[in-house]
Design a protein around this motif. Structure first.
Motif, mmCIF file in Angstrom:
data_model
loop_
_atom_site.group_PDB
_atom_site.id
_atom_site.type_symbol
_atom_site.label_atom_id
_atom_site.label_comp_id
_atom_site.label_asym_id
_atom_site.label_seq_id
_atom_site.Cartn_x
_atom_site.Cartn_y
_atom_site.Cartn_z
ATOM 1 N N THR A 173 0.844 -1.186 0.000
ATOM 2 C CA THR A 173 0.000 0.000 0.000
ATOM 3 C C THR A 173 0.883 1.240 0.000
ATOM 4 O O THR A 173 1.976 1.235 0.571
ATOM 5 N N VAL A 174 0.409 2.279 -0.661
ATOM 6 C CA VAL A 174 1.118 3.553 -0.640
ATOM 7 C C VAL A 174 0.128 4.636 -0.222
ATOM 8 O O VAL A 174 -1.057 4.583 -0.542
ATOM 9 N N HIS A 175 0.646 5.589 0.557
ATOM 10 C CA HIS A 175 -0.158 6.743 0.965
ATOM 11 C C HIS A 175 -1.135 6.413 2.090
ATOM 12 O O HIS A 175 -1.847 7.279 2.568
ATOM 13 N N PHE A 176 -1.215 5.131 2.504
ATOM 14 C CA PHE A 176 -2.012 4.719 3.660
ATOM 15 C C PHE A 176 -1.538 3.325 4.069
ATOM 16 O O PHE A 176 -0.813 2.674 3.333
ATOM 17 N N TYR A 177 -1.975 2.874 5.250
ATOM 18 C CA TYR A 177 -1.496 1.573 5.712
ATOM 19 C C TYR A 177 -2.378 1.046 6.832
ATOM 20 O O TYR A 177 -3.154 1.763 7.447
ATOM 21 N N PHE A 178 -2.245 -0.280 7.077
ATOM 22 C CA PHE A 178 -2.944 -0.964 8.148
ATOM 23 C C PHE A 178 -1.895 -1.676 8.996
ATOM 24 O O PHE A 178 -1.535 -2.820 8.706
ATOM 25 N N PRO A 179 -1.373 -1.047 10.037
ATOM 26 C CA PRO A 179 -0.262 -1.628 10.808
ATOM 27 C C PRO A 179 -0.547 -3.028 11.333
ATOM 28 O O PRO A 179 0.345 -3.882 11.348
ATOM 29 N N HIS A 180 -1.794 -3.293 11.746
ATOM 30 C CA HIS A 180 -2.093 -4.587 12.364
ATOM 31 C C HIS A 180 -2.050 -5.734 11.365
ATOM 32 O O HIS A 180 -1.898 -6.892 11.753
ATOM 33 N N LEU A 181 -2.185 -5.423 10.066
ATOM 34 C CA LEU A 181 -2.174 -6.477 9.056
ATOM 35 C C LEU A 181 -0.769 -6.834 8.580
ATOM 36 O O LEU A 181 -0.581 -7.824 7.882
ATOM 37 N N GLN A 182 0.206 -6.018 8.946
ATOM 38 C CA GLN A 182 1.608 -6.249 8.560
ATOM 39 C C GLN A 182 1.751 -6.457 7.054
ATOM 40 O O GLN A 182 2.394 -7.405 6.590
ATOM 41 N N ILE A 183 1.152 -5.536 6.306
ATOM 42 C CA ILE A 183 1.299 -5.519 4.850
ATOM 43 C C ILE A 183 2.348 -4.462 4.516
ATOM 44 O O ILE A 183 2.301 -3.356 5.054
ATOM 45 N N PRO A 184 3.303 -4.772 3.651
ATOM 46 C CA PRO A 184 4.323 -3.774 3.306
ATOM 47 C C PRO A 184 3.690 -2.470 2.815
ATOM 48 O O PRO A 184 2.690 -2.496 2.085
ATOM 49 N N TYR A 185 4.259 -1.352 3.219
ATOM 50 C CA TYR A 185 3.714 -0.062 2.779
ATOM 51 C C TYR A 185 4.812 0.975 2.660
ATOM 52 O O TYR A 185 5.883 0.861 3.245
ATOM 53 N N VAL A 186 4.499 2.005 1.852
ATOM 54 C CA VAL A 186 5.374 3.167 1.698
ATOM 55 C C VAL A 186 4.514 4.406 1.839
ATOM 56 O O VAL A 186 3.478 4.520 1.172
ATOM 57 N N ILE A 187 4.915 5.313 2.716
ATOM 58 C CA ILE A 187 4.189 6.557 2.899
ATOM 59 C C ILE A 187 5.173 7.720 2.916
ATOM 60 O O ILE A 187 6.381 7.529 3.011
ATOM 61 N N VAL A 188 4.626 8.919 2.821
ATOM 62 C CA VAL A 188 5.434 10.132 2.958
ATOM 63 C C VAL A 188 5.359 10.588 4.407
ATOM 64 O O VAL A 188 4.305 10.535 5.041
ATOM 65 N N ASP A 189 6.480 11.026 4.940
ATOM 66 C CA ASP A 189 6.556 11.501 6.325
ATOM 67 C C ASP A 189 5.997 12.925 6.394
ATOM 68 O O ASP A 189 6.736 13.907 6.307
ATOM 69 N N ASN A 190 4.679 13.021 6.552
ATOM 70 C CA ASN A 190 4.018 14.320 6.543
ATOM 71 C C ASN A 190 4.365 15.177 7.758
ATOM 72 O O ASN A 190 4.370 16.406 7.671
ATOM 73 N N MET A 191 4.650 14.550 8.891
ATOM 74 C CA MET A 191 5.019 15.338 10.054
ATOM 75 C C MET A 191 6.337 16.068 9.808
ATOM 76 O O MET A 191 6.471 17.250 10.121
ATOM 77 N N THR A 192 7.296 15.363 9.227
ATOM 78 C CA THR A 192 8.562 16.015 8.891
ATOM 79 C C THR A 192 8.340 17.122 7.866
ATOM 80 O O THR A 192 8.977 18.180 7.933
#
Length: 371
Positions: A173-192
């Motif tokens: 998944t990109v741009h969103f994720y489901f941590p509990h499912l442990q699916i690989p993901y890539v997101i942008v660090d919006n806080m930074t």
């Protein structure tokens, strides 16, 4: 006489790769030791040790204390074939208008996906779930890059994604994720990203900085804007500046519009003590703020500095040229393909996740604040 200009250790490394590709080296038996390698290639043990080190650094081999070195499972599984494990990657989405892919965020994402696929001789396709009426053809040679399946409605549910995982679908998944499912993901660090925009203004002397977001209220804003707001607050705290809620403006709406930026800017400028700089959480809003400033007879950046977010192509051509945060979604696309090709799964003991750090692009819309 040796005519190949490659160092001897590199010749050994390249020869090993070719033998692995052809299936001439088994993954079950240890590879030759540095002493054996030196004899086979007629070189010194220093050179053969360097070759083994390079092979280990590239992940082609791993060492087991007391047993020797072995070919990594990933490369052993490729022996005897020149074809990749995945031959087609689909970008899967729904309710995303095709014209939105002209936006810098999605355009750069597409470019990163396509170029990385092309480099690895993997076909790349777009797949609209709504238009196609279902998922891409099921195949053990395909993988998906899953975008949020709705831009202005609800996202795909965790239950659906969990079912896809149970079906052994290969996707990230990109741009969103489901941590509990442990699916690989890539997101942008919006806080930074929010931090970089605000810290830049602080570093050039601004101490009263406004921020304009899109949503229904400071609580009811999407995750991206919420994280950018956190970055804004973090930067203020690191400069020992008290957070002032009056400088946070949320404009109601589901889409980014020029008028939203203009409204947010006007509300901040109407304060008894207006800010000297404004961070607008999209370039669309920032361009609207530029227009509002001109209507008010304010000069940017002499009277007020502005920072946008997204680094749209047009942002480097407006007057003044807009300082903005580039989300580096080209790298998001490249990394998503890498995760799929690596095929990291539960069997390997975990899953891969990555946050791409955005970059601040400083242009003409910000200037030092003279006390």
């Amino acid at each position: 006489m040796k005519t190949d200009k490659r160092p001897m250790y590199q010749l050994i490394v390249d020869d090993f790769k070719e033998k692995i590709r052809k299936g001439e080296i088994s993954g079950e038996e240890p590879v030759p030791s540095q002493i054996e390698l030196a004899k086979v290639y007629g070189t010194s043990e220093i050179t053969s040790r360097r070759a083994l080190t390079e092979l280990a650094n590239e992940g082609l081999i791993y060492r087991v204390r007391g047993k020797g070195s072995f070919i990594s499972e990933e490369y052993a599984g490729r022996a005897g074939t020149t074809e990749p494990k995945i031959n087609t990657i689909y970008l899967v989405y729904q309710f995303v208008p095709l014209e939105l892919f002209n936006h810098g965020f999605f355009g750069d994402l597409l470019r990163g996906l396509h170029e990385k696929c092309e480099k690895n001789q993997v076909a790349f396709r777009l797949w609209d779930l709504g238009e196609k009426g279902g998922l891409p053809p099921e195949s053990d040679r395909s993988g998906w890059v899953l975008l949020p399946l709705a831009m202005e409605t609800e996202h795909v549910s965790a239950d659906i994604v969990a079912r896809w995982k149970e079906e052994k679908r290969r996707f990230v998944t990109v741009h969103f994720y489901f941590p509990h499912l442990q699916i690989p993901y890539v997101i942008v660090d919006n806080m930074t990203g929010g931090y970089l925009a605000t810290q830049h203004l602080l570093s050039i002397g601004h101490r009263r900085i406004g921020i304009v977001l899109t949503g229904n209220s400071p609580i009811e804003i999407n995750q991206e804007f919420s994280l950018r707001l956190q970055g804004y607050k973090l930067a203020l705290s690191q400069y020992n500046i008290q957070f002032d809620p009056s400088l946070v403006v949320v404009i109601e709406g589901a889409k980014e519009e020029f008028e939203s930026g203009a409204q947010g800017f006007d509300r901040l400028m109407d304060l008894d003590q207006p800010p000297t700089a404004v961070f607008l959480t999209s370039d669309i809003k920032a361009i609207g703020a530029l227009q509002a400033a001109e209507r008010r007879g304010l000069n940017v950046p002499e009277d007020v500095s502005l920072v946008g977010y997204d680094d749209l192509s047009v942002s480097s051509f407006v007057h003044p040229r807009l300082t903005s945060v580039n989300q580096n979604t080209y790298l998001v696309g490249k990394r998503a393909v890498e995760l799929l090709l690596e095929s990291v799964s539960e069997e390997t003991g975990g899953f891969s996740k990555d946050e791409i750090v955005p970059s601040l692009i400083v242009r003409d819309s910000t200037a030092e604040r003279i006390p």
